[in-house]
Write a protein that holds these residues in place. Sequence first.
Motif, PDB file in Angstrom:
ATOM      1  N   GLN A  80       1.107  -1.305   0.402  1.00 30.03           N
ATOM      2  CA  GLN A  80       0.084   0.011  -0.592  1.00 30.03           C
ATOM      3  C   GLN A  80       0.978   1.173   0.055  1.00 30.03           C
ATOM      4  O   GLN A  80       2.251   1.679   0.857  1.00 30.03           O
ATOM      5  N   GLY A  81       0.628   2.516  -0.900  1.00 32.72           N
ATOM      6  CA  GLY A  81       1.022   3.607  -0.496  1.00 32.72           C
ATOM      7  C   GLY A  81       1.919   3.137  -1.886  1.00 32.72           C
ATOM      8  O   GLY A  81       2.599   4.811  -2.917  1.00 32.72           O
ATOM      9  N   ASP A  82       2.817   2.191  -2.409  1.00 33.92           N
ATOM     10  CA  ASP A  82       3.664   2.386  -3.609  1.00 33.92           C
ATOM     11  C   ASP A  82       2.842   3.173  -5.099  1.00 33.92           C
ATOM     12  O   ASP A  82       2.176   2.738  -5.025  1.00 33.92           O
ATOM     13  N   VAL A  83       4.085   3.493  -5.592  1.00 35.96           N
ATOM     14  CA  VAL A  83       3.725   3.895  -6.948  1.00 35.96           C
ATOM     15  C   VAL A  83       4.018   3.318  -7.806  1.00 35.96           C
ATOM     16  O   VAL A  83       4.959   2.660  -7.931  1.00 35.96           O
ATOM     17  N   VAL A  84       2.659   3.253  -8.741  1.00 36.86           N
ATOM     18  CA  VAL A  84       2.482   2.468 -10.028  1.00 36.86           C
ATOM     19  C   VAL A  84       2.035   3.406 -11.446  1.00 36.86           C
ATOM     20  O   VAL A  84       1.585   4.489 -10.944  1.00 36.86           O
ATOM     21  N   SER A  97       1.732   8.798 -20.055  1.00 30.76           N
ATOM     22  CA  SER A  97       1.970   8.226 -18.793  1.00 30.76           C
ATOM     23  C   SER A  97       0.773   8.661 -17.466  1.00 30.76           C
ATOM     24  O   SER A  97      -0.198   9.806 -17.673  1.00 30.76           O
ATOM     25  N   GLY A  98       0.761   7.952 -16.439  1.00 26.55           N
ATOM     26  CA  GLY A  98      -0.190   7.607 -15.644  1.00 26.55           C
ATOM     27  C   GLY A  98       0.023   6.606 -14.741  1.00 26.55           C
ATOM     28  O   GLY A  98       1.631   6.296 -14.237  1.00 26.55           O
ATOM     29  N   GLU A  99      -0.388   7.580 -12.908  1.00 25.84           N
ATOM     30  CA  GLU A  99       0.795   7.345 -12.162  1.00 25.84           C
ATOM     31  C   GLU A  99      -0.465   7.427 -10.465  1.00 25.84           C
ATOM     32  O   GLU A  99      -1.706   7.921 -10.661  1.00 25.84           O
ATOM     33  N   THR A 100       0.217   6.456  -9.525  1.00 24.13           N
ATOM     34  CA  THR A 100      -1.047   6.447  -8.928  1.00 24.13           C
ATOM     35  C   THR A 100      -0.542   5.273  -7.911  1.00 24.13           C
ATOM     36  O   THR A 100       0.363   5.143  -7.918  1.00 24.13           O
ATOM     37  N   THR A 101      -1.167   5.893  -6.536  1.00 23.74           N
ATOM     38  CA  THR A 101      -0.215   4.678  -5.722  1.00 23.74           C
ATOM     39  C   THR A 101      -1.311   3.423  -5.418  1.00 23.74           C
ATOM     40  O   THR A 101      -2.228   3.257  -5.525  1.00 23.74           O
ATOM     41  N   ILE A 102      -1.126   1.979  -4.644  1.00 26.85           N
ATOM     42  CA  ILE A 102      -1.425   1.929  -4.626  1.00 26.85           C
ATOM     43  C   ILE A 102      -2.352   1.378  -3.338  1.00 26.85           C
ATOM     44  O   ILE A 102      -1.735   1.871  -2.431  1.00 26.85           O
ATOM     45  N   ARG A 103      -3.022   1.190  -3.310  1.00 25.84           N
ATOM     46  CA  ARG A 103      -4.518   1.249  -2.303  1.00 25.84           C
ATOM     47  C   ARG A 103      -5.386  -0.481  -1.738  1.00 25.84           C
ATOM     48  O   ARG A 103      -5.293  -1.354  -2.856  1.00 25.84           O
TER      49      ARG A 103
END
Lengths: 103, 158
Positions: A80-84, A97-103
Motif C-alpha cells: 500500500q502506498g507504492d507508486v505504480v 504516462s499515468g501514475e497512482t499509488t497502490i491502495r
Amino acid sequence: MASRMRIRAQLKDDYCEVKALMRHPMETGMRKDQSGAAIPANFIEDVQVLHNDAVVVQAYWGAAVSANPFLGVRFRGGAQGDVVKVVWRDNHGDSGSGETTIR
Amino acid sequence: MGNLDPLGLTRRGLIRVSSALLVVAALPQKIWATALRPETAFQTTTLEATFDALGGVPQASDGIIFSTPDIAENGAVVPIRIEIDPSVLPDVSKLYVIVEKNPNPLAAVFQVPPNTPPYAETRVKVAQTGNLYAVAEANGELYMMQRETKVTLGGCGG
C-alpha cells in the motif's frame, strides 16, 4: 496528444492489480477519411508498467489494440502506498504516462 | 586531380560526417521503443506467417485460460483476458494475442519478469468472425489456446 490516463492499482490476495485506460486514437492506417484519403497509422507500440521504477510488465502493441486502450495486468511485491506508473509511446514518438499509488 | 582538391575533400568529408551524425542522432529514441519489439511478427499478414515468426506452431495447452466473448457486437472493441495456470504451465514469460482474420494477426505482446504472474487484459479489434489465439511462451516453447469470436460489426470500419 498526451493527455490524462485513468489508472488504478489495488492489492488483491497475493498480487497487485493494475488497470489503466489510455487516451489514444489507435489508427490502423487502413481507414480513409471522408475525402477518401488514407488516415495515417498512429498507434501505441510500447507500454511499460512500473512498480517503484522497476518494470513489472513490458507490452508491445500493434494497431489492432482498440482505440483508447484498456490495460489490465498483475504483479507481485506491491505494498500500500507504492507508486505504480504506466508509460506508453506511439509510432510517432509521442508518449504519455499515468501514475497512482497502490491502495 | 579531383580527389586532391582540398575543398572537394572537405565537402565530401563534411557530408560523410554529418550523415553519420544524423544516423546517431536518430538511433537512441528508436532503440528504446523497438529493441525488443518483435517487428517482423507484427508485420506478418497470415496466421501461419505469424506462428513462423514466433518460432513455430504452438502446442495446445489447458494451462492457458483465455476469455473472449462468443459474440462481439462491435468488432472494434472486443475484450480479452489471458490468465495462466502455473501448476499446468510454469515459467511463462510472454503472452501473445493473435487475431486470425486481421490484416496483421499479431495484436499484442506482454512480457513479464520471473516474479510477475503472466496475466493480461485488454481490448482488441477483430475484423471478422474467426479464431483468436492466446499464445504463451515458457522456456522457449510455445503453447496456445484458441477461441472463436463471432463478429456482427467489423473492427476496421470507416
